[in-house]
Design a protein around this motif. Sequence first.
Motif, PDB file in Angstrom:
ATOM      1  N   LYS A 140       9.916 109.651 146.961  1.00  0.00           N
ATOM      2  CA  LYS A 140      11.053 110.556 146.818  1.00  0.00           C
ATOM      3  C   LYS A 140      10.682 111.991 147.179  1.00  0.00           C
ATOM      4  O   LYS A 140      11.394 112.668 147.941  1.00  0.00           O
ATOM      5  N   ASN A 141       9.575 112.474 146.644  1.00  0.00           N
ATOM      6  CA  ASN A 141       9.228 113.874 146.866  1.00  0.00           C
ATOM      7  C   ASN A 141       8.764 114.138 148.291  1.00  0.00           C
ATOM      8  O   ASN A 141       9.072 115.184 148.863  1.00  0.00           O
ATOM      9  N   LEU A 142       8.041 113.188 148.872  1.00  0.00           N
ATOM     10  CA  LEU A 142       7.631 113.362 150.265  1.00  0.00           C
ATOM     11  C   LEU A 142       8.839 113.324 151.186  1.00  0.00           C
ATOM     12  O   LEU A 142       8.987 114.171 152.085  1.00  0.00           O
ATOM     13  N   SER A 143       9.733 112.366 150.962  1.00  0.00           N
ATOM     14  CA  SER A 143      10.909 112.237 151.819  1.00  0.00           C
ATOM     15  C   SER A 143      11.774 113.487 151.775  1.00  0.00           C
ATOM     16  O   SER A 143      12.171 114.034 152.809  1.00  0.00           O
ATOM     17  N   SER A 144      12.052 113.985 150.583  1.00  0.00           N
ATOM     18  CA  SER A 144      12.862 115.198 150.466  1.00  0.00           C
ATOM     19  C   SER A 144      12.110 116.407 151.004  1.00  0.00           C
ATOM     20  O   SER A 144      12.708 117.302 151.613  1.00  0.00           O
ATOM     21  N   GLY A 145      10.794 116.439 150.790  1.00  0.00           N
ATOM     22  CA  GLY A 145      10.003 117.539 151.318  1.00  0.00           C
ATOM     23  C   GLY A 145      10.072 117.615 152.832  1.00  0.00           C
ATOM     24  O   GLY A 145      10.195 118.697 153.420  1.00  0.00           O
ATOM     25  N   LEU A 146      10.042 116.450 153.484  1.00  0.00           N
ATOM     26  CA  LEU A 146      10.090 116.408 154.945  1.00  0.00           C
ATOM     27  C   LEU A 146      11.476 116.677 155.496  1.00  0.00           C
ATOM     28  O   LEU A 146      11.660 117.505 156.403  1.00  0.00           O
ATOM     29  N   PHE A 147      12.474 115.963 154.966  1.00  0.00           N
ATOM     30  CA  PHE A 147      13.777 115.917 155.610  1.00  0.00           C
ATOM     31  C   PHE A 147      14.820 116.842 154.998  1.00  0.00           C
ATOM     32  O   PHE A 147      15.903 117.005 155.543  1.00  0.00           O
TER      33      PHE A 147
END
Length: 449
Positions: free
Chosen positions: A36-43
């Motif tokens: 969740k945090n990586l995905s939101s951080g990227l996109f």
Amino acid sequence: MKRIRIIITVLILSILLGGVLYINPLLPIITGYAAKNLSSGLFVANRTQESMEATDLNFSFIRFVKNSVDTRSKSVRSRFLWHTSHTTFVNGYGSILVNDYPVNDIQARPYPVVPVLPEQPDTIAWPMGNLIADTIPSGVDMQKLNLAVEQAFADTIPYKGTFAVMVVYRGQPVAEKYAEGLGPENRFLSWSMAKSFTNALTGILAKEGRLDIYAPAHVEEWQSDERRSISIHNLMQMNSGLKWNEDYGNSSDVNNMLHKEGDMARFASSKPLEYPPGSVFEYSSGSTNIVSYLLRRAIGNDAEYYAFPREKLFNKIGMRSAVFEVDASGTFVGASYLYASLRDYARFGLLYLNNGNWLGEQILPKNWVEYTTTEATGSDGIYGAFFWLNKAGTDYPDVPRDMYSCNGHDGQFIYIIPSKELVIVRTGFSQKDEFDQNGFVAAIVDAIQ
């Protein structure tokens, strides 16, 4: 000798079994947090995978997770041992941890494309745009102020992990600084600062006469027991009486809700009553997600519900960057998952500093800020309604007592100090005791004559 080998074998197997029993319920939390945090951080936040994995995901078991990124579908799969979590992406509504909801069902909801304000913000004067005047209001010791801001970026305890700082005095930005690799184009995760935005959305619905915060909240499964008397007011003051564990370090209610549950409000509302409503203060992210669901219910139309934050709040106060993420069930994660730029967080602070009035338009009810900053029953002066207070001076002994704030996990803050006409925003990744909140705010206050 054979007996000793048997004993050793049994001990080893017991240790292995104990390890499996301990780690197994944590695996969805570990992989869910990473995905969740990586995905939101990227996109959503415009960060890089290298930056996220070196900072935000570089702790505990999370650092050992293997992350796979699909830039085409804007999704992430995260694996640790025998468990994998994955996300999907909805434009304008962020990255969503899939859990037990089919991706097609998540994607098929009526998410409207709500236009943001007209672009070219650099040609529009602050606060609606980013054209910031060169003049500094009188009463600011810029040498002290710059020193206080610089100190906040010292990458050692007690000032470790700052991403960005902004100071607004008498409505005018007087300081703004970013860590290397970050800037005005980045969105920053709110964590629990999102609760204060849920406060604003609740106030707007109340102003429109569509919500009575003091009436019993209509949650269907509460109607047959004592929970039926819980009000939105109780939920906002964190004294609903519902049993809750907000410990982020284990298999707690908040960790299970955020990383295992597709319907976060349903999970939170299923908790039993521990205390009479309105009697005991117990901080709960679950309470805020219940309120977010109740806003969805009060609006009664998902397309309108999804458009509501953009149309009634963000566009009104120039928050072009804001993204409020939803859970897999389609309810805004009102407790934790909002992303916005540093300047947009400052705009939100200004709305409250000005008693809910924005350039002459009363966005919030006239008495809403007074309600928000009224001490919650049982809180000993540290909490109001989805905002933290400094009435007791417990955590901020060197800061004016009228200061109130939006506080988020790992060091996210919007400080509002009416007596000093100040709004201060700080974002970062600072775990427990790594950032001196009192010293930071006190140093900035000291720069104001």
